[in-house]
Design a protein around this motif. Structure first.
Motif, PDB file in Angstrom:
ATOM      1  N   TYR A  91       0.794  -1.229   0.000  1.00 56.53           N
ATOM      2  CA  TYR A  91       0.000   0.000   0.000  1.00 56.53           C
ATOM      3  C   TYR A  91       0.827   1.281   0.000  1.00 56.53           C
ATOM      4  O   TYR A  91       0.378   2.308  -0.501  1.00 56.53           O
ATOM      5  CB  TYR A  91      -0.946   0.017   1.202  1.00 56.53           C
ATOM      6  N   SER A  92       2.027   1.264   0.587  1.00 53.94           N
ATOM      7  CA  SER A  92       2.842   2.482   0.666  1.00 53.94           C
ATOM      8  C   SER A  92       4.116   2.305  -0.150  1.00 53.94           C
ATOM      9  O   SER A  92       4.665   1.200  -0.223  1.00 53.94           O
ATOM     10  CB  SER A  92       3.212   2.801   2.120  1.00 53.94           C
ATOM     11  N   GLU A  93       4.590   3.403  -0.727  1.00 52.37           N
ATOM     12  CA  GLU A  93       5.848   3.361  -1.482  1.00 52.37           C
ATOM     13  C   GLU A  93       6.573   4.688  -1.321  1.00 52.37           C
ATOM     14  O   GLU A  93       5.972   5.763  -1.381  1.00 52.37           O
ATOM     15  CB  GLU A  93       5.598   3.083  -2.962  1.00 52.37           C
ATOM     16  N   LEU A  94       7.881   4.589  -1.107  1.00 54.43           N
ATOM     17  CA  LEU A  94       8.752   5.754  -0.998  1.00 54.43           C
ATOM     18  C   LEU A  94       9.905   5.578  -1.975  1.00 54.43           C
ATOM     19  O   LEU A  94      10.635   4.593  -1.908  1.00 54.43           O
ATOM     20  CB  LEU A  94       9.275   5.896   0.437  1.00 54.43           C
ATOM     21  N   ALA A  95      10.045   6.516  -2.891  1.00 53.80           N
ATOM     22  CA  ALA A  95      11.096   6.449  -3.914  1.00 53.80           C
ATOM     23  C   ALA A  95      11.885   7.753  -3.903  1.00 53.80           C
ATOM     24  O   ALA A  95      11.303   8.844  -3.948  1.00 53.80           O
ATOM     25  CB  ALA A  95      10.493   6.206  -5.295  1.00 53.80           C
ATOM     26  N   VAL A  96      13.230   7.615  -3.838  1.00 56.06           N
ATOM     27  CA  VAL A  96      14.120   8.779  -3.745  1.00 56.06           C
ATOM     28  C   VAL A  96      15.211   8.647  -4.806  1.00 56.06           C
ATOM     29  O   VAL A  96      15.818   7.573  -4.933  1.00 56.06           O
ATOM     30  CB  VAL A  96      14.744   8.871  -2.337  1.00 56.06           C
ATOM     31  N   PRO A  97      15.489   9.712  -5.551  1.00 57.78           N
ATOM     32  CA  PRO A  97      16.512   9.619  -6.604  1.00 57.78           C
ATOM     33  C   PRO A  97      17.934   9.702  -6.057  1.00 57.78           C
ATOM     34  O   PRO A  97      18.187  10.360  -5.039  1.00 57.78           O
ATOM     35  CB  PRO A  97      16.200  10.829  -7.487  1.00 57.78           C
ATOM     36  N   ILE A  98      18.862   9.025  -6.745  1.00 61.11           N
ATOM     37  CA  ILE A  98      20.296   9.193  -6.503  1.00 61.11           C
ATOM     38  C   ILE A  98      20.821  10.095  -7.609  1.00 61.11           C
ATOM     39  O   ILE A  98      20.760   9.730  -8.792  1.00 61.11           O
ATOM     40  CB  ILE A  98      21.030   7.835  -6.522  1.00 61.11           C
ATOM     41  N   ILE A  99      21.307  11.279  -7.215  1.00 60.82           N
ATOM     42  CA  ILE A  99      21.651  12.295  -8.210  1.00 60.82           C
ATOM     43  C   ILE A  99      23.140  12.621  -8.136  1.00 60.82           C
ATOM     44  O   ILE A  99      23.682  12.895  -7.057  1.00 60.82           O
ATOM     45  CB  ILE A  99      20.824  13.587  -7.978  1.00 60.82           C
ATOM     46  N   GLN A 100      23.784  12.588  -9.316  1.00 56.96           N
ATOM     47  CA  GLN A 100      25.178  13.002  -9.450  1.00 56.96           C
ATOM     48  C   GLN A 100      25.256  14.109 -10.483  1.00 56.96           C
ATOM     49  O   GLN A 100      24.792  13.935 -11.626  1.00 56.96           O
ATOM     50  CB  GLN A 100      26.068  11.837  -9.902  1.00 56.96           C
ATOM     51  N   ASN A 101      25.815  15.259 -10.062  1.00 57.64           N
ATOM     52  CA  ASN A 101      25.974  16.378 -10.999  1.00 57.64           C
ATOM     53  C   ASN A 101      24.666  16.715 -11.720  1.00 57.64           C
ATOM     54  O   ASN A 101      24.624  16.866 -12.949  1.00 57.64           O
ATOM     55  CB  ASN A 101      27.075  16.063 -12.017  1.00 57.64           C
ATOM     56  N   ASP A 102      23.568  16.768 -10.912  1.00 55.82           N
ATOM     57  CA  ASP A 102      22.229  17.131 -11.415  1.00 55.82           C
ATOM     58  C   ASP A 102      21.647  16.104 -12.388  1.00 55.82           C
ATOM     59  O   ASP A 102      20.690  16.403 -13.115  1.00 55.82           O
ATOM     60  CB  ASP A 102      22.264  18.514 -12.100  1.00 55.82           C
ATOM     61  N   ILE A 103      22.207  14.895 -12.400  1.00 53.29           N
ATOM     62  CA  ILE A 103      21.703  13.833 -13.277  1.00 53.29           C
ATOM     63  C   ILE A 103      21.301  12.642 -12.408  1.00 53.29           C
ATOM     64  O   ILE A 103      22.069  12.202 -11.546  1.00 53.29           O
ATOM     65  CB  ILE A 103      22.773  13.397 -14.306  1.00 53.29           C
ATOM     66  N   VAL A 104      20.093  12.108 -12.643  1.00 49.03           N
ATOM     67  CA  VAL A 104      19.623  10.946 -11.884  1.00 49.03           C
ATOM     68  C   VAL A 104      20.358   9.707 -12.384  1.00 49.03           C
ATOM     69  O   VAL A 104      20.291   9.364 -13.571  1.00 49.03           O
ATOM     70  CB  VAL A 104      18.099  10.759 -12.033  1.00 49.03           C
ATOM     71  N   VAL A 105      21.069   9.042 -11.457  1.00 48.47           N
ATOM     72  CA  VAL A 105      21.807   7.836 -11.827  1.00 48.47           C
ATOM     73  C   VAL A 105      21.191   6.588 -11.202  1.00 48.47           C
ATOM     74  O   VAL A 105      21.601   5.470 -11.511  1.00 48.47           O
ATOM     75  CB  VAL A 105      23.288   7.945 -11.404  1.00 48.47           C
ATOM     76  N   GLY A 106      20.221   6.766 -10.311  1.00 47.23           N
ATOM     77  CA  GLY A 106      19.587   5.619  -9.662  1.00 47.23           C
ATOM     78  C   GLY A 106      18.426   6.053  -8.794  1.00 47.23           C
ATOM     79  O   GLY A 106      18.153   7.249  -8.636  1.00 47.23           O
ATOM     80  N   VAL A 107      17.740   5.071  -8.208  1.00 52.87           N
ATOM     81  CA  VAL A 107      16.588   5.339  -7.339  1.00 52.87           C
ATOM     82  C   VAL A 107      16.611   4.341  -6.179  1.00 52.87           C
ATOM     83  O   VAL A 107      16.838   3.138  -6.396  1.00 52.87           O
ATOM     84  CB  VAL A 107      15.249   5.217  -8.105  1.00 52.87           C
ATOM     85  N   ILE A 108      16.418   4.836  -4.965  1.00 52.28           N
ATOM     86  CA  ILE A 108      16.217   3.969  -3.800  1.00 52.28           C
ATOM     87  C   ILE A 108      14.717   3.874  -3.564  1.00 52.28           C
ATOM     88  O   ILE A 108      14.044   4.895  -3.390  1.00 52.28           O
ATOM     89  CB  ILE A 108      16.913   4.529  -2.540  1.00 52.28           C
ATOM     90  N   ASP A 109      14.191   2.651  -3.561  1.00 57.52           N
ATOM     91  CA  ASP A 109      12.741   2.455  -3.481  1.00 57.52           C
ATOM     92  C   ASP A 109      12.414   1.481  -2.351  1.00 57.52           C
ATOM     93  O   ASP A 109      13.118   0.489  -2.135  1.00 57.52           O
ATOM     94  CB  ASP A 109      12.194   1.913  -4.802  1.00 57.52           C
ATOM     95  N   SER A 110      11.354   1.795  -1.603  1.00 61.21           N
ATOM     96  CA  SER A 110      10.895   0.910  -0.534  1.00 61.21           C
ATOM     97  C   SER A 110       9.373   0.876  -0.537  1.00 61.21           C
ATOM     98  O   SER A 110       8.723   1.892  -0.791  1.00 61.21           O
ATOM     99  CB  SER A 110      11.412   1.399   0.823  1.00 61.21           C
ATOM    100  N   GLU A 111       8.812  -0.308  -0.253  1.00 56.57           N
ATOM    101  CA  GLU A 111       7.367  -0.464  -0.180  1.00 56.57           C
ATOM    102  C   GLU A 111       6.999  -1.069   1.175  1.00 56.57           C
ATOM    103  O   GLU A 111       7.798  -1.776   1.796  1.00 56.57           O
ATOM    104  CB  GLU A 111       6.853  -1.361  -1.307  1.00 56.57           C
ATOM    105  N   ASN A 112       5.759  -0.786   1.613  1.00 53.79           N
ATOM    106  CA  ASN A 112       5.278  -1.309   2.892  1.00 53.79           C
ATOM    107  C   ASN A 112       3.815  -1.678   2.772  1.00 53.79           C
ATOM    108  O   ASN A 112       3.055  -1.041   2.041  1.00 53.79           O
ATOM    109  CB  ASN A 112       5.479  -0.277   4.003  1.00 53.79           C
ATOM    110  N   SER A 113       3.418  -2.715   3.512  1.00 55.18           N
ATOM    111  CA  SER A 113       2.043  -3.216   3.436  1.00 55.18           C
ATOM    112  C   SER A 113       1.050  -2.325   4.164  1.00 55.18           C
ATOM    113  O   SER A 113      -0.160  -2.486   4.006  1.00 55.18           O
ATOM    114  CB  SER A 113       1.976  -4.635   4.021  1.00 55.18           C
ATOM    115  N   GLN A 114       1.536  -1.367   4.992  1.00 54.21           N
ATOM    116  CA  GLN A 114       0.644  -0.449   5.705  1.00 54.21           C
ATOM    117  C   GLN A 114       0.442   0.828   4.903  1.00 54.21           C
ATOM    118  O   GLN A 114       1.380   1.351   4.311  1.00 54.21           O
ATOM    119  CB  GLN A 114       1.210  -0.093   7.076  1.00 54.21           C
ATOM    120  N   LYS A 115      -0.785   1.328   4.913  1.00 54.99           N
ATOM    121  CA  LYS A 115      -1.061   2.603   4.270  1.00 54.99           C
ATOM    122  C   LYS A 115      -0.448   3.736   5.092  1.00 54.99           C
ATOM    123  O   LYS A 115      -0.490   3.731   6.311  1.00 54.99           O
ATOM    124  CB  LYS A 115      -2.570   2.825   4.135  1.00 54.99           C
ATOM    125  N   GLY A 116       0.135   4.710   4.383  1.00 62.97           N
ATOM    126  CA  GLY A 116       0.699   5.873   5.054  1.00 62.97           C
ATOM    127  C   GLY A 116       1.842   5.556   5.995  1.00 62.97           C
ATOM    128  O   GLY A 116       2.026   6.252   6.995  1.00 62.97           O
TER     129      GLY A 116
END
Length: 633
Positions: free
Chosen positions: A349-374
């Motif tokens: 139900y929940s997801e948090l995604a954060v970019p990994i940025i080098q020199n203003d360019i996205v090179v990756g994403v850290i993503d996590s999900e959880n079964s609880q809402k909010g």
């Protein structure tokens, strides 16, 4: 001579002026503090203002022919609703009824119920045509019950433990009001002074209560200000906790020697340190313009630490792909309401995604999900953004870190050669792992521009090395010197591991520490073993105890007890780590050899024993190591 009518009017003027000033003051205070207690007290005062205003209208519109003491239906309605009920609700917060005693709660709810009943009673008797509302037994009884219940409420409030000054002033004001009200009633009914003087006394009672409330309001503003300062302190502590977590990640990330190792370490620590259910880290494949899963922890990994059914997400598709395209973090409280959500191994139900940025360019994403809402909070987002920044910085410095790692391996080999050549006992006394940790910690403090901790660390580290080098030249040292070195070593490790780590050195029997002699640094390898394999891999509180005792004047018994992850789990993690950084430690073997030399001839008793500590469910709770060091004459 001032007549009763003149005194009555003067008292009305006085009360009217105080009400106006208090309403303005309370409104201003509410705008500054947003304290809901003030809202109900303002309503209470507005009710009094309406009653006074209505009395003025009645008197002046009838050319002073209306009786000053005539009580209208409107007076009763406002006293029962806009005054009595809001004041009762005001007392709920003022006396902290929610957390108060059962008698305080009972009396408050009873007073509220009676006031509501009074409020309902007045329009009912008005509709059925009753002129004198309180000539009916029920009406007079209800009024008496309200008065007695209010007295019981105030009496219960007097027994509140640790009353604040604000509560004391409210109580004092109410006591003044009741006292003056009762005096007016006695004067009116017992001394037959007339209703006019009685009403004058009632207005004076309200005036006295208002004065005390003014004092209470000033105290309340002070209390609210103090509470806001406390909240600032709590906010500072909150930020400090975030810094401690991010410092842990910074330390852990800085210890990794490749991008893959770093990403796997981050995904694992996101589960253990942040309480996530899963964590998946993507890196961008520039040739395909997709995000590829490179590391994961949780349901996406198997027993071999490999990603189960890895997927690729095109840039711009799904929540992860959107973050990869925009470079803006996304915190989705309910993925069922977001059409972009892509189901991977399971729907959550929940997801948090954060970019990994080098020199203003996205090179990756850290993503996590959880079964609880909010599930994910602003704290999670803030920490993950910081972790992503640390990852980006580390990825830029991999080349330099590879060179540093090669130098560290050379130091390992040099330390091993020193042990093999038996130049000194230092190899057996100080494991190179500690040296590397010290170097890394100094480097981390320096990179973080934390010169204070870096200087403290360097000072303690250099002091410890001098003591170790000195003791390595001596065949025997006192227990006192050994304890000093252990204290210094543990204080260094505590600085590196953080506030979660605590230690204690104690003595079962009283003996002269400077008189008992033992070979130097026999105990340190066991302490380091507990820290490295038992406590450093554990989340939460980390405890280490070192207990000294004398056994029959023949042995110095030393117990090293930790609440770490246990030997079995440590062995599993060491086997896993061995795939990436092979290392053979002979520190404990060298200690065994030294103890065997000290053992009297003909005795084959083991001088070292290990006990795995477990609870009633056989869950590991740490390790206890016991060392028997023969005492030399």
């Amino acid at each position: 001579m001032i007549t009763a009518e003149t005194m009555y009017l003067l008292t009305m003027h006085l009360l009217l002026g105080i009400l106006l000033v208090m309403i303005i003051f309370s409104v201003y205070s509410w705008m500054s503090t947003k304290d809901r207690m003030l809202v109900f007290y303002i309503l209470y005062m507005v009710g009094g203002l309406i009653i006074i205003g209505n009395k003025y209208v009645d008197i002046f519109s009838h050319n002073y022919k209306t009786s000053f003491t005539e009580v209208t239906w409107l007076d009763n309605m406002f006293s029962a609703s806009v005054m009595a009920i809001p004041y009762t609700i005001f007392l709920y917060d003022a006396f902290s009824v929610k957390t108060g005693s059962k008698w305080l709660k009972f009396s408050w709810y009873f007073v509220l119920t009676m006031n509501i009943s009074h409020f309902i009673y007045l329009p009912v008797v008005k509709l059925i045509g009753v002129e004198d509302y309180y000539e009916i037994p029920f009406g007079s009884t209800l009024l008496g019950v309200i008065f007695l219940a209010t007295l019981f409420l105030i009496a219960s409030a007097f027994f509140i433990k640790n009353k604040t000054r604000f509560q004391a002033l409210i109580l004092s004001g109410f006591v003044v009001y009741i006292s003056m009200f009762l005096l007016a009633a006695v004067q009116e009914y017992y001394f037959k002074s007339g209703l006019l003087k009685g009403m004058t006394g009632f207005y004076l009672a309200l005036t006295g209560e208002m004065i005390f409330f003014a004092l209470a309001s000033s105290q309340r503003i002070t209390d609210v200000y103090n509470e806001s300062e406390k909240l600032k302190v709590i906010s500072y502590q909150y930020q400090l906790e975030i810094e401690q977590v991010t410092n842990f990640f910074a330390t852990s990330i800085n210890q990794q020697n490749s991008v893959d190792d770093m990403l796997w370490d981050v995904s694992k620590n996101c589960i253990s340190k942040l309480g996530f259910e899963d964590c998946v880290i993507y890196l961008k494949d520039e040739t395909k313009n997709v995000l590829v899963q490179k590391a994961a922890w949780g349901p996406k990994t198997n027993d071999d630490d490999r990603i189960v059914n890895p997927i690729e997400i095109p840039i711009g598709k799904g929540i992860v792909g959107t973050v990869g395209r925009t470079g803006i973090p996304e915190n989705i409280g309910d993925t069922s309401m977001d059409s972009r959500y892509i189901i991977d191994d399971a729907s959550r139900y929940s997801e948090l995604a954060v970019p990994i940025i080098q020199n203003d360019i996205v090179v990756g994403v850290i993503d996590s999900e959880n079964s609880q809402k909010g599930f994910y909070t602003q704290r999670h987002l803030q920490i993950l953004v910081t972790i992503a920044s640390l990852c980006a910085s580390k990825m830029e410095k991999i080349a330099a870190e590879e060179q540093t790692r090669e130098k560290e391996i050379e130091v390992f080999k040099l330390s091993k050669d020193m042990a093999n050549w038996q130049i000194t006992a230092l190899r057996a006394q100080m494991n190179p792992h500690f040296l590397f940790n010290a170097m890394n910690s100094i480097q981390q403090f320096t990179l973080a521009h934390d010169t204070i901790n870096a200087n403290i660390y360097l000072s303690k580290f250099s002091t410890l090395l001098r003591k170790v080098l000195h003791s390595s030249q001596q065949p025997l040292i006192s227990v006192e010197e050994e304890v000093e070195q252990l204290e210094l070593y543990l204080s260094i490790e505590q600085l590196r591991m953080g506030v979660d780590f605590t230690y204690k050195i104690s003595f079962v029997d009283e003996f002269e520490l400077d008189a008992v002699k033992i070979p130097g640094m026999l105990i340190q390898p066991f302490v380091e073993n507990s820290l490295k394999h038992g406590l450093s891999l554990k989340d939460g509180e980390k405890r280490l105890s070192i207990i000294f005792s004398i056994i029959e004047d023949e042995y110095l018994k030393v117990q090293v007890v930790d609440n770490g992850i246990g030997r079995q789990r440590a062995a599993e993690l060491n086997d896993r780590q061995g795939k990436f950084l092979p290392h053979e430690s002979r520190g404990l073997d060298l200690v065994r050899e030294r103890l065997q030399i000290l053992q009297p001839k003909g005795l084959e008793t083991s001088l070292i024993s290990f006990v795995d500590l477990k609870d009633e469910r056989a869950i590991p709770q740490g390790t206890e190591v016991t060392i028997f060091i023969p005492l030399l004459d």
